[in-house]
Design a protein around this motif. Structure first.
Motif, short mmCIF file in Angstrom:
data_model
loop_
_atom_site.label_atom_id
_atom_site.label_comp_id
_atom_site.label_asym_id
_atom_site.label_seq_id
_atom_site.Cartn_x
_atom_site.Cartn_y
_atom_site.Cartn_z
N UNK A 169 0.78 -1.24 0.00
CA UNK A 169 0.00 0.00 0.00
C UNK A 169 0.81 1.28 0.00
N UNK A 170 2.14 1.18 -0.13
CA UNK A 170 2.94 2.42 -0.13
C UNK A 170 2.85 3.12 -1.50
N UNK A 171 2.98 4.45 -1.48
CA UNK A 171 3.21 5.20 -2.72
C UNK A 171 4.66 4.95 -3.11
N UNK A 172 4.92 4.67 -4.39
CA UNK A 172 6.31 4.39 -4.76
C UNK A 172 6.75 5.24 -5.94
N UNK A 173 7.97 5.79 -5.82
CA UNK A 173 8.61 6.52 -6.93
C UNK A 173 9.82 5.71 -7.37
N UNK A 219 -0.01 5.47 -4.87
CA UNK A 219 0.31 6.18 -6.11
C UNK A 219 1.66 5.74 -6.65
N UNK A 220 1.86 5.95 -7.95
CA UNK A 220 3.13 5.56 -8.59
C UNK A 220 3.69 6.77 -9.33
N UNK A 221 5.00 6.98 -9.16
CA UNK A 221 5.68 8.06 -9.90
C UNK A 221 6.92 7.45 -10.55
N UNK A 222 7.11 7.73 -11.84
CA UNK A 222 8.29 7.23 -12.55
C UNK A 222 9.00 8.42 -13.18
#
Ligand SMILES: NC(=O)c1ccc[n+]([C@@H]2O[C@H](COP(=O)([O-])OP(=O)(O)OC[C@H]3O[C@@H](n4cnc5c(N)ncnc54)[C@H](OP(=O)(O)O)[C@@H]3O)[C@@H](O)[C@H]2O)c1
Length: 262
Positions: free
Chosen positions: A31-35, A58-61
């Motif tokens: 459940x963590x937001x990951x970049x 959420x996901x950030x790339x």
């Protein structure tokens, strides 16, 4: 096991493939937001889609070369802006090229230093002010079993990575109690890094074929197989969580028991 990181924010350098991506996936599953970052935009987009499909946070790339200090600083800042803070940092990197000492020149050594050591230094420096603001920040450095037992034909990895362990151990004391810092020491996991090393063994004539090479890599492992990257990722997620709350300054092998030293 519920890791208790649901809604936390995590950043994984070189997270577009291999062990970095496996770590990002494990964090996202909880459940963590990951970049994540990487250089190749197509690989990065595939990894982003894989992480989004998990349906965690959420996901950030962000396209980033971790040998470029300002790019690393920008990646950290963008992550903080996007997620509103930062709780967990995982540093991975590409592997330095294989080779013996006489194969290397000065540029190889400086390049390996930037890739493995300075990328972790820049990430840590930029992330620290944000990690201390949260409720139990963590850093996990993905290194290699080569920091304890040298691996033939990997002089750069054997030598340069040890600086990351010195860094980890030092800042685990300096950053406590607000931030815990640990390292994982992967043995052989089937990622493109291992594929490259096996293929270079085939080219040198050490193995007859790729399959024979992979079998050879697995032969020294008591569990009789190379690892799945997810097995490393799960350990990283655990070290990032409150479930490992009294683990600090540790170097944790994830290698099926192949390391002979205690
Ligand atoms: N796999 C194993 O069994 C194993 C064992 C021991 C140690 N390790 C070490 O663990 C680390 C990760 O290995 P892996 O197997 O996950 O490797 P991998 O599958 O080759 O993945 C490497 C990742 O790093 C990214 N990367 C490489 N150079 C980069 C740069 N300059 N800037 C940003 N991203 C970069 C790559 O993306 P781009 O190329 O698109 O940038 C890719 O996402 C390596 O240092 C490796 O030597 C691996």
């Amino acid at each position: 096991m519920d890791l208790g990181i649901d809604g936390n924010s995590a950043l994984v350098t070189a997270g577009s493939a291999g062990l970095g991506l496996a770590s990002a996936e494990a964090l996202a599953r909880d459940g963590a937001n990951v970049a994540i970052c990487g250089r190749d935009p197509d690989r990065l987009a595939r990894a982003e889609a894989q992480l989004e499909a998990i349906g965690g946070g959420e996901v950030l790339a962000v396209e980033t070369d971790i040998t470029d200090r300002s790019a690393v600083e920008g990646f950290v800042e963008e992550t903080v802006q996007e997620f509103g803070g930062l709780d967990h940092v995982v540093t991975s990197a590409g592997g330095p090229p294989p080779g013996s000492f006489l194969d290397t020149d000065d540029d190889d050594w400086y390049d390996a230093y930037d890739l493995l050591v300075m990328s972790a230094v820049w990430t840590t420096r930029a992330a620290h002010p944000h990690l201390v603001e949260g409720d139990g920040g963590t850093i996990v450095n993905i290194t290699s079993g080569s920091v304890k037992e040298v691996i033939d034909d990997l002089v750069l990895s054997n030598s340069v990575r040890r600086a990351v362990i010195g860094l980890m151990k030092t800042i685990s004391r300096e950053f406590a109690p607000e931030v815990r810092v640990n390292a994982v020491l992967p043995g052989s996991h089937e990622t493109s890094r291992i594929e490259e090393l096996v293929e270079s063994g085939v080219e040198r004539g050490d193995f007859e074929s790729y399959d024979a090479g992979l079998e050879q890599w697995a032969s020294g492992i008591p569990l009789e197989r190379v690892g799945d990257p997810s097995e490393l990722g799960e350990t990283v997620a655990w070290l990032s969580s409150e479930r490992s709350s009294f683990v600090n300054g540790a170097s944790v092998p994830v290698d099926g028991g192949s390391m002979r030293s205690a």
